[in-house]
Design a protein around this motif. Structure first.
Motif, PDB file in Angstrom:
ATOM      1  N   GLU A  30       0.840  -1.192   0.000  1.00 13.27           N
ATOM      2  CA  GLU A  30       0.000   0.000   0.000  1.00 13.27           C
ATOM      3  C   GLU A  30       0.873   1.238   0.000  1.00 13.27           C
ATOM      4  O   GLU A  30       1.858   1.309   0.711  1.00 13.27           O
ATOM      5  CB  GLU A  30      -0.921   0.026   1.222  1.00 13.27           C
ATOM      6  CG  GLU A  30      -2.097  -0.888   1.105  1.00 13.27           C
ATOM      7  CD  GLU A  30      -3.145  -0.635   2.201  1.00 13.27           C
ATOM      8  OE1 GLU A  30      -3.054   0.383   2.894  1.00 13.27           O
ATOM      9  OE2 GLU A  30      -4.039  -1.473   2.326  1.00 13.27           O
ATOM     10  N   ALA A  32       0.428   5.468   0.306  1.00 12.33           N
ATOM     11  CA  ALA A  32      -0.472   6.591   0.597  1.00 12.33           C
ATOM     12  C   ALA A  32      -0.315   7.654  -0.490  1.00 12.33           C
ATOM     13  O   ALA A  32       0.796   7.984  -0.899  1.00 12.33           O
ATOM     14  CB  ALA A  32      -0.152   7.179   1.961  1.00 12.33           C
ATOM     15  N   GLU A  36      -5.999  11.509   0.988  1.00 13.24           N
ATOM     16  CA  GLU A  36      -6.348  10.261   1.682  1.00 13.24           C
ATOM     17  C   GLU A  36      -6.679   9.118   0.720  1.00 13.24           C
ATOM     18  O   GLU A  36      -7.411   8.194   1.057  1.00 13.24           O
ATOM     19  CB  GLU A  36      -7.514  10.484   2.656  1.00 13.24           C
ATOM     20  CG  GLU A  36      -7.194  11.485   3.757  1.00 13.24           C
ATOM     21  CD  GLU A  36      -8.362  11.667   4.706  1.00 13.24           C
ATOM     22  OE1 GLU A  36      -8.996  10.668   5.062  1.00 13.24           O
ATOM     23  OE2 GLU A  36      -8.632  12.828   5.064  1.00 13.24           O
ATOM     24  N   THR A  38      -5.361   5.861  -1.650  1.00 10.15           N
ATOM     25  CA  THR A  38      -4.368   4.818  -1.452  1.00 10.15           C
ATOM     26  C   THR A  38      -4.181   4.030  -2.741  1.00 10.15           C
ATOM     27  O   THR A  38      -5.155   3.711  -3.420  1.00 10.15           O
ATOM     28  CB  THR A  38      -4.818   3.844  -0.335  1.00 10.15           C
ATOM     29  OG1 THR A  38      -5.048   4.567   0.862  1.00 10.15           O
ATOM     30  CG2 THR A  38      -3.768   2.779  -0.070  1.00 10.15           C
ATOM     31  N   GLU A  40      -3.024   0.487  -3.892  1.00 11.14           N
ATOM     32  CA  GLU A  40      -2.771  -0.851  -3.374  1.00 11.14           C
ATOM     33  C   GLU A  40      -2.333  -1.736  -4.533  1.00 11.14           C
ATOM     34  O   GLU A  40      -2.986  -1.778  -5.583  1.00 11.14           O
ATOM     35  CB  GLU A  40      -4.026  -1.420  -2.729  1.00 11.14           C
ATOM     36  CG  GLU A  40      -3.796  -2.738  -2.023  1.00 11.14           C
ATOM     37  CD  GLU A  40      -5.019  -3.210  -1.252  1.00 11.14           C
ATOM     38  OE1 GLU A  40      -5.270  -4.419  -1.278  1.00 11.14           O
ATOM     39  OE2 GLU A  40      -5.700  -2.369  -0.647  1.00 11.14           O
TER      40      GLU A  40
END
Length: 153
Positions: A30, A32, A36, A38, A40
């Motif tokens: 993951e 950042a 906010e 992400t 993955e």
């Protein structure tokens, strides 16, 4: 000499071989992102999956890579695809669907061509020329069928 992940690599070729070897490792990573979001990255023996999720955890962008090829899925309340140059979409088949409508506009001329037949269907169809003629040409007969055909009515 390059050093990556604690390994000493003697050339770019060795580094590429190490990258290919580490590709077999299954797992999840993951990262950042701004706002906010992400990124993955999930790897398995069957596929690699890159997924961008928003603050609520809902995926907005998903890229899947497997034996069949690359699949791209973009979701959201509003998705815009824009370019300053040309945009071409090519596929064996292309389907566009709008749950609440479809609009195709152009600031210049527009053309629709098919090597085969063109079929249009709707509850009512309106053909309107805002300025000038409506030209209908056929290599063979022109057929109009209806309960009543009104001319200049």
């Amino acid at each position: 000499m390059l050093e990556r992940e604690g390994l000493q690599v003697t050339s770019l070729e060795d580094e590429a071989t190490h990258a290919l070897d580490s590709r077999d490792a299954a797992g999840t990573e993951e990262i950042a992102l701004h706002g906010e979001h992400t990124l993955e990255i999930r790897r398995s023996a069957e596929q690699d999956l890159l997924e961008v999720t928003g603050p609520t955890g809902v995926a907005g962008l998903c890229i899947s890579i497997d034996a069949e090829g690359i699949s791209l899925q973009v979701t959201g309340t509003k998705v815009t695809l824009a370019t300053r140059g040309a945009l071409a979409i090519r596929a064996d088949e292309l389907a566009l669907h709008g749950n609440r409508g479809v609009t195709i506009t152009s600031d210049a001329d527009a053309s629709f061509r098919a090597a085969g037949d063109i079929h249009t269907e709707g509850r009512i169809q309106t053909i309107r020329a805002r300025l000038g003629n409506v030209n209908v040409e056929a290599n063979d007969d022109v057929k109009l069928e209806g309960e009543r055909i009104k001319l200049n009515a």
